[in-house]
Design an enzyme around this catalytic site. Structure first.
Site, PDB file in Angstrom:
ATOM      1  NE  ARG A   1       5.923  -0.295  10.277  1.00 27.02           N
ATOM      2  CZ  ARG A   1       4.670  -0.847   9.505  1.00 27.02           C
ATOM      3  NH1 ARG A   1       4.378  -0.048   8.516  1.00 27.02           N
ATOM      4  NH2 ARG A   1       3.576  -1.437  10.070  1.00 27.02           N
TER       5      ARG A   1
ATOM      6  NE  ARG B   1      -5.034  -1.524   9.609  1.00 26.41           N
ATOM      7  CZ  ARG B   1      -3.991  -1.254   9.143  1.00 26.41           C
ATOM      8  NH1 ARG B   1      -3.701  -0.261   8.543  1.00 26.41           N
ATOM      9  NH2 ARG B   1      -2.787  -1.828   9.842  1.00 26.41           N
TER      10      ARG B   1
ATOM     11  NE  ARG C   1       7.812  -2.480   6.302  1.00 29.42           N
ATOM     12  CZ  ARG C   1       6.216  -2.636   6.675  1.00 29.42           C
ATOM     13  NH1 ARG C   1       5.511  -2.059   5.456  1.00 29.42           N
ATOM     14  NH2 ARG C   1       5.756  -2.873   7.622  1.00 29.42           N
TER      15      ARG C   1
ATOM     16  CE  LYS D   1      -1.973  -1.166   3.897  1.00 31.05           C
ATOM     17  NZ  LYS D   1      -1.204  -2.432   4.113  1.00 31.05           N
TER      18      LYS D   1
ATOM     19  NE  ARG E   1       1.774  -5.323  11.015  1.00 30.44           N
ATOM     20  CZ  ARG E   1       2.876  -5.111  10.532  1.00 30.44           C
ATOM     21  NH1 ARG E   1       3.874  -5.774  10.767  1.00 30.44           N
ATOM     22  NH2 ARG E   1       2.702  -4.339   9.378  1.00 30.44           N
TER      23      ARG E   1
HETATM   24  P1  AP5 Z   1       4.797  -1.722   1.967  1.00 31.69           P
HETATM   25  O1  AP5 Z   1       4.349  -0.829   0.681  1.00 31.69           O
HETATM   26  O2  AP5 Z   1       5.496  -0.930   3.230  1.00 31.69           O
HETATM   27  O3  AP5 Z   1       3.493  -2.346   2.468  1.00 31.69           O
HETATM   28  P2  AP5 Z   1       2.123  -1.956   3.189  1.00 31.69           P
HETATM   29  O4  AP5 Z   1       1.166  -2.571   2.567  1.00 31.69           O
HETATM   30  O5  AP5 Z   1       2.403  -0.376   3.412  1.00 31.69           O
HETATM   31  O6  AP5 Z   1       2.365  -2.719   4.540  1.00 31.69           O
HETATM   32  P3  AP5 Z   1       2.102  -2.135   6.190  1.00 31.69           P
HETATM   33  O7  AP5 Z   1       3.006  -3.165   6.951  1.00 31.69           O
HETATM   34  O8  AP5 Z   1       2.716  -0.629   6.270  1.00 31.69           O
HETATM   35  O9  AP5 Z   1       0.852  -2.222   6.251  1.00 31.69           O
HETATM   36  P4  AP5 Z   1      -0.102  -2.359   7.562  1.00 31.69           P
HETATM   37  O10 AP5 Z   1      -1.288  -2.093   7.369  1.00 31.69           O
HETATM   38  O11 AP5 Z   1       0.463  -3.411   8.353  1.00 31.69           O
HETATM   39  O12 AP5 Z   1       0.781  -1.208   8.747  1.00 31.69           O
HETATM   40  P5  AP5 Z   1       0.296   0.244   9.034  1.00 31.69           P
HETATM   41  O13 AP5 Z   1       1.570   1.234   9.179  1.00 31.69           O
HETATM   42  O14 AP5 Z   1      -0.935   0.665   8.163  1.00 31.69           O
HETATM   43  O15 AP5 Z   1       5.829  -2.730   1.280  1.00 31.69           O
HETATM   44  C1  AP5 Z   1       6.257  -3.880   2.343  1.00 31.69           C
HETATM   45  C2  AP5 Z   1       7.307  -4.260   1.791  1.00 31.69           C
HETATM   46  O16 AP5 Z   1       7.426  -5.008   0.731  1.00 31.69           O
HETATM   47  C3  AP5 Z   1       8.711  -3.346   1.287  1.00 31.69           C
HETATM   48  O17 AP5 Z   1       9.908  -3.722   2.153  1.00 31.69           O
HETATM   49  C4  AP5 Z   1       8.745  -3.109   0.081  1.00 31.69           C
HETATM   50  O18 AP5 Z   1       9.804  -2.457  -0.137  1.00 31.69           O
HETATM   51  C5  AP5 Z   1       8.355  -4.619  -0.435  1.00 31.69           C
HETATM   52  N1  AP5 Z   1       7.599  -4.641  -1.653  1.00 31.69           N
HETATM   53  C6  AP5 Z   1       6.299  -3.817  -1.956  1.00 31.69           C
HETATM   54  N2  AP5 Z   1       5.971  -4.333  -3.079  1.00 31.69           N
HETATM   55  C7  AP5 Z   1       6.895  -5.496  -3.673  1.00 31.69           C
HETATM   56  C8  AP5 Z   1       6.818  -6.248  -4.792  1.00 31.69           C
HETATM   57  N3  AP5 Z   1       5.901  -5.979  -5.747  1.00 31.69           N
HETATM   58  N4  AP5 Z   1       7.786  -7.132  -4.662  1.00 31.69           N
HETATM   59  C9  AP5 Z   1       8.669  -7.317  -3.658  1.00 31.69           C
HETATM   60  N5  AP5 Z   1       8.667  -6.639  -2.459  1.00 31.69           N
HETATM   61  C10 AP5 Z   1       7.873  -5.657  -2.513  1.00 31.69           C
HETATM   62  O19 AP5 Z   1      -0.311  -0.234  10.560  1.00 31.69           O
HETATM   63  C11 AP5 Z   1       0.617  -0.449  11.449  1.00 31.69           C
HETATM   64  C12 AP5 Z   1      -0.145  -0.389  12.890  1.00 31.69           C
HETATM   65  O20 AP5 Z   1      -0.571   0.745  13.190  1.00 31.69           O
HETATM   66  C13 AP5 Z   1      -1.141  -1.485  12.764  1.00 31.69           C
HETATM   67  O21 AP5 Z   1      -0.866  -2.804  13.006  1.00 31.69           O
HETATM   68  C14 AP5 Z   1      -2.328  -0.862  13.940  1.00 31.69           C
HETATM   69  O22 AP5 Z   1      -1.874  -1.269  15.265  1.00 31.69           O
HETATM   70  C15 AP5 Z   1      -2.020   0.584  13.629  1.00 31.69           C
HETATM   71  N6  AP5 Z   1      -2.889   1.328  12.718  1.00 31.69           N
HETATM   72  C16 AP5 Z   1      -2.464   1.909  11.579  1.00 31.69           C
HETATM   73  N7  AP5 Z   1      -4.062   2.296  11.105  1.00 31.69           N
HETATM   74  C17 AP5 Z   1      -5.007   1.924  11.774  1.00 31.69           C
HETATM   75  C18 AP5 Z   1      -6.217   2.409  11.873  1.00 31.69           C
HETATM   76  N8  AP5 Z   1      -6.853   2.871  10.721  1.00 31.69           N
HETATM   77  N9  AP5 Z   1      -6.924   1.694  12.658  1.00 31.69           N
HETATM   78  C19 AP5 Z   1      -6.521   1.143  13.906  1.00 31.69           C
HETATM   79  N10 AP5 Z   1      -5.273   1.045  14.049  1.00 31.69           N
HETATM   80  C20 AP5 Z   1      -4.410   1.438  13.039  1.00 31.69           C
HETATM   81 MG    MG Z   2       2.345   1.009   5.127  1.00 32.28          MG
END
Ligand code: AP5
Ligand code: MG
Length: 216
Positions: free
Chosen positions: A160, A88, A127, A13, A171
């Protein structure tokens, strides 16, 4: 364009959002990034959020909704935005609908980046993220040229705290139970688009994203 990005942890994402904004200069609003900024700043909210995030659970809706509402009122959101990692769960999605109604805005699309769970572990454990500019790298798939240094701005890369195997499993469970139902939620509204984000390089997947969103 007012876009919601859906997808499991590690689906790409954030990676795809950063590429979309190179073409279409709108803000990327990542609730995860906003929460990590609060953690880094050591605020009361940040301390409360850190404990929850380290367990891989969701931060309370009231906290996240307040943050998003404030952010959407800022001037730069008038030309559009990408909501990354929000909503979410169904409660957040319903609250977003009400919020957007009040602001006289509607969503252009919800884009689901679909990746099989077995591909996600390596993406997450590998990552590395830049402390300064937020650019993501991956030690297995797209490593930075110099160890621990960002190619884009020279900043320091970090791992992270929630990218540990046990937390990742939690997660993914939370995603299946609470977030995946939103695919149906936006499907019923007729604004759902989906791309296969599991096979291909980041650039190859971006081509599919552009096609799905009609981005020139
Ligand atoms: P990346 O682009 O970083 O993936 P992402 O989908 O953004 O994954 P996240 O881990 O950020 O999602 P998340 O939803 O768990 O975390 P968030 O920060 O929202 O890519 C991942 C890796 O893959 C990178 O190394 C990249 O280089 C690689 N990659 C990408 N594309 C690729 C490809 N095609 N081939 C190979 N490699 C590739 O949330 C974290 C925490 O915050 C949650 O657990 C929760 O506690 C809290 N939180 C956040 N939002 C909310 C909400 N709305 N409500 C409640 N709690 C929340
Ligand atoms: Mg992200």
């Amino acid at each position: 364009m007012r876009l919601v990005l859906l997808g499991a942890p590690g689906a790409g994402k954030g990676t795809q959002a950063k590429k979309i904004i190179e073409k279409n200069a709108i803000p990327q609003i990542s609730t995860g990034d906003l929460l990590r900024a609060a953690v880094a700043a050591g605020t009361a909210l940040g301390k409360e959020a850190k404990a929850v995030m380290d367990k891989g659970e969701l931060v309370p809706d009231s906290v996240v909704l307040g943050m998003v509402e404030e952010r959407l009122k800022q001037d730069d959101c008038k030309k559009g935005y990408i909501l990354d990692g929000f909503p979410r769960n169904t409660k957040q999605a319903e609250a977003l609908d009400i919020m957007l109604g009040k602001l006289n805005m509607s969503l252009t699309a919800a884009l689901s980046v679909d990746v099989p769970f077995e591909s996600l572990m390596k993406r997450l454990t590998g990552r590395r993220t830049c402390k300064a500019c937020g650019q993501m790298f991956n030690v297995y798939f797209n490593a930075s040229k110099k160890d621990k240094i960002c190619d884009k701005c020279g900043g320091e890369l970090f791992q992270r705290d929630d990218d540990k195997e046990e937390t990742i499993k939690k997660r993914l469970d939370v995603y299946s139970a609470q977030t995946a139902p939103l695919i149906d939620y936006y499907g019923k509204k007729g604004i759902l688009k989906a791309v296969d984000g599991g096979s291909g390089t980041i650039d190859e997947i971006f081509v599919k994203v552009c096609k799905a969103l009609d981005l020139k």
